[in-house]
Write a protein that holds these residues in place. Structure first.
Motif, short mmCIF file in Angstrom:
data_model
loop_
_atom_site.label_atom_id
_atom_site.label_comp_id
_atom_site.label_asym_id
_atom_site.label_seq_id
_atom_site.Cartn_x
_atom_site.Cartn_y
_atom_site.Cartn_z
N ILE A 136 0.86 -1.18 0.00
CA ILE A 136 0.00 0.00 0.00
C ILE A 136 0.90 1.24 0.00
CG2 ILE A 136 -1.76 1.29 1.26
CD1 ILE A 136 -2.80 -1.39 0.25
N ILE A 137 0.61 2.18 -0.91
CA ILE A 137 1.42 3.40 -1.04
C ILE A 137 0.49 4.61 -1.01
CG2 ILE A 137 3.10 4.66 -2.46
CD1 ILE A 137 3.58 1.85 -3.86
N ASP A 138 0.77 5.55 -0.13
CA ASP A 138 0.01 6.79 -0.07
C ASP A 138 0.58 7.75 -1.10
OD1 ASP A 138 -1.46 9.04 0.58
OD2 ASP A 138 -0.89 9.05 2.70
N LEU A 139 -0.25 8.16 -2.06
CA LEU A 139 0.18 9.08 -3.13
C LEU A 139 -0.20 10.53 -2.83
CD1 LEU A 139 -0.83 6.93 -6.25
CD2 LEU A 139 1.31 6.88 -4.93
N THR A 140 -0.68 10.77 -1.62
CA THR A 140 -1.16 12.09 -1.23
C THR A 140 0.00 12.98 -0.77
OG1 THR A 140 -3.15 10.97 -0.44
CG2 THR A 140 -2.86 13.28 0.21
N THR A 141 0.06 14.19 -1.31
CA THR A 141 1.11 15.14 -0.93
C THR A 141 0.77 15.80 0.39
OG1 THR A 141 1.73 15.56 -3.20
CG2 THR A 141 2.27 17.29 -1.62
N SER A 183 2.24 12.35 -5.07
CA SER A 183 3.61 12.12 -4.61
C SER A 183 3.87 10.62 -4.48
CB SER A 183 3.88 12.84 -3.29
OG SER A 183 3.02 12.36 -2.29
N ASN A 184 5.12 10.28 -4.21
CA ASN A 184 5.56 8.89 -4.00
C ASN A 184 5.35 8.00 -5.22
OD1 ASN A 184 6.33 9.39 -1.30
ND2 ASN A 184 4.19 9.18 -0.66
N LEU A 185 5.28 8.58 -6.40
CA LEU A 185 5.07 7.78 -7.61
C LEU A 185 6.27 6.88 -7.89
CD1 LEU A 185 3.32 10.36 -9.95
CD2 LEU A 185 2.31 8.80 -8.27
N VAL A 241 -5.97 1.94 -7.69
CA VAL A 241 -5.89 3.25 -7.06
C VAL A 241 -7.22 3.54 -6.40
CG1 VAL A 241 -5.39 5.70 -7.36
CG2 VAL A 241 -4.27 4.03 -8.83
N TYR A 242 -7.15 3.90 -5.12
CA TYR A 242 -8.34 4.27 -4.36
C TYR A 242 -8.29 5.77 -4.13
CZ TYR A 242 -8.41 -0.73 -3.48
OH TYR A 242 -8.41 -2.09 -3.63
N THR A 243 -9.36 6.45 -4.49
CA THR A 243 -9.42 7.91 -4.35
C THR A 243 -10.62 8.27 -3.50
OG1 THR A 243 -8.49 8.13 -6.57
CG2 THR A 243 -9.50 10.09 -5.61
N MET A 244 -10.36 9.07 -2.47
CA MET A 244 -11.43 9.55 -1.60
C MET A 244 -11.46 11.06 -1.67
SD MET A 244 -10.21 6.84 1.16
CE MET A 244 -8.73 6.66 0.20
N TRP A 245 -12.64 11.62 -1.78
CA TRP A 245 -12.82 13.07 -1.86
C TRP A 245 -14.05 13.44 -1.05
CZ3 TRP A 245 -13.70 9.60 -5.74
CH2 TRP A 245 -15.02 9.46 -6.17
N ILE A 246 -14.13 14.67 -0.67
CA ILE A 246 -15.29 15.21 0.04
C ILE A 246 -15.97 16.20 -0.90
CG2 ILE A 246 -16.10 16.55 2.03
CD1 ILE A 246 -14.93 13.86 2.83
N ASP A 247 -17.24 15.94 -1.20
CA ASP A 247 -17.99 16.86 -2.06
C ASP A 247 -18.14 18.21 -1.37
OD1 ASP A 247 -18.47 15.10 -4.22
OD2 ASP A 247 -20.10 14.14 -3.10
N VAL A 290 -5.32 9.74 -1.96
CA VAL A 290 -5.12 8.81 -3.07
C VAL A 290 -4.15 7.73 -2.61
CG1 VAL A 290 -4.44 8.56 -5.48
CG2 VAL A 290 -5.52 10.69 -4.73
N ILE A 291 -4.60 6.48 -2.72
CA ILE A 291 -3.81 5.34 -2.24
C ILE A 291 -3.67 4.32 -3.35
CG2 ILE A 291 -3.76 3.43 -0.58
CD1 ILE A 291 -5.39 5.30 1.29
#
Length: 188
Positions: free
Chosen positions: A2-7, A153-155, A165-171, A182-183
């Motif tokens: 599992i890699i966190d791609l969030t900056t 990040s972390n690409l 890729v799992y992406t979570m956002w808040i409307d 983004v994970i």
């Protein structure tokens, strides 16, 4: 793996810019890893989980635009999360150097990704186009049900060709940028 791609943002670098913004709520939506939603369309919930495709452009993206001849288009399928690795994110996020003349996708490549109906275009820069062309490119994508996610990040930690890729956002009804988590989950 599992890699966190969030900056992660260093607020001391962001605060001087934020103080100059008229609407701080709108501005904060565009800080760090976020997706642009200028047309305020409803992002389908199934976009939460997508097959990932990594395109490594580190050898040339600082010298010229990334174009459709640079990638294996046959590998890109409908619904994919296509991620462009330029390594620009390694120039500390929030600095002037990070934002100036960052790598960008060609108009032709953006149109091709729209034609292929991917779900997300991710990049480790401030956008898929620079300056005045930033917002129109994002709107073109969004009009085709594709969302641009910036400042990944972390690409360099993604080593598998098979990953999700799992992406979570808040409307947010007002914001034109939605903060994201983004994970990446490597399958092999």
């Amino acid at each position: 793996m599992i890699i966190d791609l969030t900056t992660k943002c260093k607020m001391e670098l962001i605060e001087p810019w934020l103080r100059r913004q008229e609407n701080k709520h709108i501005a904060m939506g565009h800080v760090g890893t976020h997706l642009d939603t200028y047309l305020k369309s409803q992002i389908p919930l199934e976009y939460f989980k997508r097959r990932g495709v990594l395109v490594n452009t580190t050898a040339f993206s600082e010298k010229r635009e990334i174009n459709k001849n640079d990638i294996d288009l046959e590998n890109i399928k409908k619904g994919d999360f296509v991620i462009f690795r330029t390594d620009r994110i390694k120039k500390v996020y929030g600095t002037k150097e990070y934002f100036e003349n960052h790598p960008q996708l060609s108009h032709e490549l953006i149109k091709e990704l729209c034609h292929r109906k991917v779900s997300f275009i991710g990049i480790d820069t401030a956008g898929i186009r620079q300056g005045e062309e930033h917002t129109p490119a994002d709107k073109l994508c969004e009009d085709n049900n594709i969302y641009v996610i910036e400042n990944l990040s972390n690409l360099d930690k993604i080593t598998s060709k098979d990953f999700l890729v799992y992406t979570m956002w808040i409307d947010d009804k007002e914001a034109t940028g939605l903060k994201c988590k983004v994970i990446c989950e490597e399958l092999i």
